[in-house]
Design an enzyme around this catalytic site. Sequence first.
Site, PDB file in Angstrom:
ATOM      1  N   GLY A  45       0.839  -1.187   0.000  1.00 36.66           N
ATOM      2  CA  GLY A  45       0.000   0.000   0.000  1.00 36.66           C
ATOM      3  C   GLY A  45       0.875   1.238   0.000  1.00 36.66           C
ATOM      4  O   GLY A  45       2.026   1.198   0.449  1.00 36.66           O
ATOM      5  N   GLN A  50       2.751   9.905   1.624  1.00 36.39           N
ATOM      6  CA  GLN A  50       4.054   9.247   1.623  1.00 36.39           C
ATOM      7  C   GLN A  50       4.919   9.649   0.430  1.00 36.39           C
ATOM      8  O   GLN A  50       6.109   9.353   0.406  1.00 36.39           O
ATOM      9  CB  GLN A  50       3.888   7.730   1.636  1.00 36.39           C
ATOM     10  CG  GLN A  50       3.301   7.209   2.934  1.00 36.39           C
ATOM     11  CD  GLN A  50       3.160   5.721   2.896  1.00 36.39           C
ATOM     12  OE1 GLN A  50       2.166   5.191   2.406  1.00 36.39           O
ATOM     13  NE2 GLN A  50       4.170   5.033   3.400  1.00 36.39           N
ATOM     14  N   CYS A  98       6.003  -0.044   7.449  1.00 36.55           N
ATOM     15  CA  CYS A  98       5.591   1.100   6.652  1.00 36.55           C
ATOM     16  C   CYS A  98       6.769   1.543   5.796  1.00 36.55           C
ATOM     17  O   CYS A  98       7.904   1.616   6.286  1.00 36.55           O
ATOM     18  CB  CYS A  98       5.148   2.225   7.583  1.00 36.55           C
ATOM     19  SG  CYS A  98       4.622   3.722   6.738  1.00 36.55           S
ATOM     20  N   LEU A  99       6.506   1.851   4.540  1.00 40.53           N
ATOM     21  CA  LEU A  99       7.577   2.289   3.640  1.00 40.53           C
ATOM     22  C   LEU A  99       8.216   3.589   4.106  1.00 40.53           C
ATOM     23  O   LEU A  99       9.384   3.846   3.814  1.00 40.53           O
ATOM     24  CB  LEU A  99       7.040   2.436   2.214  1.00 40.53           C
ATOM     25  CG  LEU A  99       6.514   1.149   1.570  1.00 40.53           C
ATOM     26  CD1 LEU A  99       5.945   1.444   0.189  1.00 40.53           C
ATOM     27  CD2 LEU A  99       7.594   0.079   1.503  1.00 40.53           C
ATOM     28  N   HIS A 140      -4.506   0.901   7.565  1.00 35.37           N
ATOM     29  CA  HIS A 140      -3.143   1.454   7.640  1.00 35.37           C
ATOM     30  C   HIS A 140      -2.997   2.629   6.666  1.00 35.37           C
ATOM     31  O   HIS A 140      -2.512   3.698   7.036  1.00 35.37           O
ATOM     32  CB  HIS A 140      -2.123   0.361   7.326  1.00 35.37           C
ATOM     33  CG  HIS A 140      -0.705   0.830   7.351  1.00 35.37           C
ATOM     34  ND1 HIS A 140       0.169   0.510   8.363  1.00 35.37           N
ATOM     35  CD2 HIS A 140       0.002   1.597   6.492  1.00 35.37           C
ATOM     36  CE1 HIS A 140       1.345   1.074   8.127  1.00 35.37           C
ATOM     37  NE2 HIS A 140       1.268   1.735   6.981  1.00 35.37           N
ATOM     38  N   GLU A 141      -3.421   2.431   5.422  1.00 35.62           N
ATOM     39  CA  GLU A 141      -3.308   3.491   4.421  1.00 35.62           C
ATOM     40  C   GLU A 141      -4.264   4.643   4.722  1.00 35.62           C
ATOM     41  O   GLU A 141      -3.924   5.806   4.523  1.00 35.62           O
ATOM     42  CB  GLU A 141      -3.523   2.941   3.011  1.00 35.62           C
ATOM     43  CG  GLU A 141      -2.530   1.883   2.585  1.00 35.62           C
ATOM     44  CD  GLU A 141      -1.066   2.276   2.763  1.00 35.62           C
ATOM     45  OE1 GLU A 141      -0.731   3.471   2.570  1.00 35.62           O
ATOM     46  OE2 GLU A 141      -0.256   1.400   3.102  1.00 35.62           O
ATOM     47  N   HIS A 144      -2.838   7.082   7.002  1.00 28.81           N
ATOM     48  CA  HIS A 144      -1.917   8.038   6.353  1.00 28.81           C
ATOM     49  C   HIS A 144      -2.652   9.283   5.857  1.00 28.81           C
ATOM     50  O   HIS A 144      -2.166  10.397   6.030  1.00 28.81           O
ATOM     51  CB  HIS A 144      -1.181   7.387   5.174  1.00 28.81           C
ATOM     52  CG  HIS A 144       0.018   6.609   5.562  1.00 28.81           C
ATOM     53  ND1 HIS A 144       1.111   7.172   6.184  1.00 28.81           N
ATOM     54  CD2 HIS A 144       0.321   5.303   5.407  1.00 28.81           C
ATOM     55  CE1 HIS A 144       2.035   6.244   6.391  1.00 28.81           C
ATOM     56  NE2 HIS A 144       1.571   5.096   5.935  1.00 28.81           N
TER      57      HIS A 144
END
Length: 189
Positions: A45, A50, A98-99, A140-141, A144
Site C-alpha cells: 500500500g 508518503q 511502513c515504507l 493502515h493506508e 496516512h
Amino acid sequence: MKLPIIAYGDPVLKRKGVAIEKDYPDLQQLIANMFETMYAAHGVGLAAPQIGLSIRVFVIDASPFVDDDPTLKDFKKVFINAELLDEHGEKWAFNEGCLSIPEIREDVNRYPDIRIRYVDENWVEHEENFTGLAARIIQHEYDHIEGKLFTEKLSPLRKAMIKSKLEAISRGQVDVDYKMKFPALKKKR
C-alpha cells in the site's frame, strides 16, 4: 515513474489529506506512479502523503498476502476521498511495517471488519465492507490520509523503545533499496 518516499519525521506525514476533484491534474499518471513506487519498494500500500502530497488518495495491492488469504489474489484497488464509515469486531494484533518507516515492524491492534466509502480511479463511488488482512491494509493506508502513523498506535513503552530508531530514520541513517526523502537532511540545505 518511481517517486521518492517521504521518511518518518516529515510534517507532510502528520497532515490530514484534503479531498480532490475529478479534474485533479494528471490523476491517472499520479496513480500509475504510486503503484510503480509501491512495487519498487516491495510494499502492499502507498498513500499520497508518503510521496509528499496532502491529498486523500491511496493505492493497495494485497496480492503478496495471497498465501495467508486466497481472496487477496487480485486485490488491487485505488481509494480516492475515502471515508471510513465503521470499524468493528474484536481487535487483533498483526505485525505491520511502513515504507516511510523502514526497518521497524511492530504488532498493531486493529479492527477486523470495516465499512468504507470511496471513489475509484474511474470516479465510480463505492461503499464496501472489508475484513481481515484487506481491512487491515486499508486501515493502515487510511491512517496516512488522516495524518496518522502506525507508530502512534503503540504503547508508550514500545514508542520509547524505538524512539532512537525513528530519529535515525528521519536523519537518513537507514539502509533501503528505494528512493527516500529524509526531513533532517532537507533542513540542512
